[in-house]
Write a protein that holds these residues in place. Structure first.
Motif, short mmCIF file in Angstrom:
data_model
loop_
_atom_site.label_atom_id
_atom_site.label_comp_id
_atom_site.label_asym_id
_atom_site.label_seq_id
_atom_site.Cartn_x
_atom_site.Cartn_y
_atom_site.Cartn_z
N THR A 33 -9.98 0.17 5.09
CA THR A 33 -9.08 1.06 4.36
C THR A 33 -9.90 1.93 3.43
OG1 THR A 33 -7.32 -0.61 4.40
CG2 THR A 33 -7.08 1.18 2.80
N GLY A 35 -9.19 5.09 0.28
CA GLY A 35 -8.14 5.75 -0.48
C GLY A 35 -8.60 6.17 -1.84
N LEU A 47 -3.08 2.74 -7.91
CA LEU A 47 -3.25 3.26 -6.56
C LEU A 47 -2.55 4.61 -6.46
CD1 LEU A 47 -2.77 1.30 -3.26
CD2 LEU A 47 -1.61 3.48 -3.59
N THR A 50 -3.62 5.45 -0.09
CA THR A 50 -4.57 4.77 0.79
C THR A 50 -4.14 4.96 2.24
OG1 THR A 50 -3.38 2.67 0.70
CG2 THR A 50 -5.14 3.00 -0.92
#
Length: 121
Positions: A33, A35, A47, A50
């Motif tokens: 992943t 992001g 966050l 992502t």
């Protein structure tokens, strides 16, 4: 180890756009992943967006419809296109990669150095 190099960021007026780029190097084959996270002064890192290798995306509610994450797995890059920027988007933005670190599948987060985004008139 995975190394992340960010570019982009800067000062933009409200309603403007910016594009952040991140290039991964090192054990890029282990990345699952990539992001972007951000951290504003006095606040926790959060966050932003992502995207997994398989294409699953996750966005912070407040940026949905304004920000778009694009990944090029072959080039090990992650782009964050930010439109309709607001003063509350002001923060240091960090590129993030999640990669497996052993045969058992344990993962670790890797971080870029961060790039400042300031939205102000």
């Amino acid at each position: 180890q995975v190394q992340l190099a960010e570019s982009g960021g800067g000062l933009v007026q409200p309603g403007g756009s910016l594009r952040l780029s991140c290039v991964a190097s090192g054990r890029t084959y282990a990345i699952t992943t990539m992001g972007w996270f951000r951290q504003a002064p006095g606040k926790q890192r959060e966050l932003v967006a992502t995207r997994t290798n398989g294409g699953s995306e996750n966005y912070l509610d407040s940026v949905k419809g304004r920000f778009t994450i694009v990944r090029d797995n072959a080039k090990n890059t992650a782009i964050l296109q930010m439109n309709g920027l607001k003063p509350e988007d002001t923060a240091v933005y960090y590129c993030n990669a999640v990669a497996t670190v052993n045969v058992e599948g344990a993962t670790r987060h890797f971080w870029g150095q961060g790039t400042q985004v300031t939205v102000s008139s």
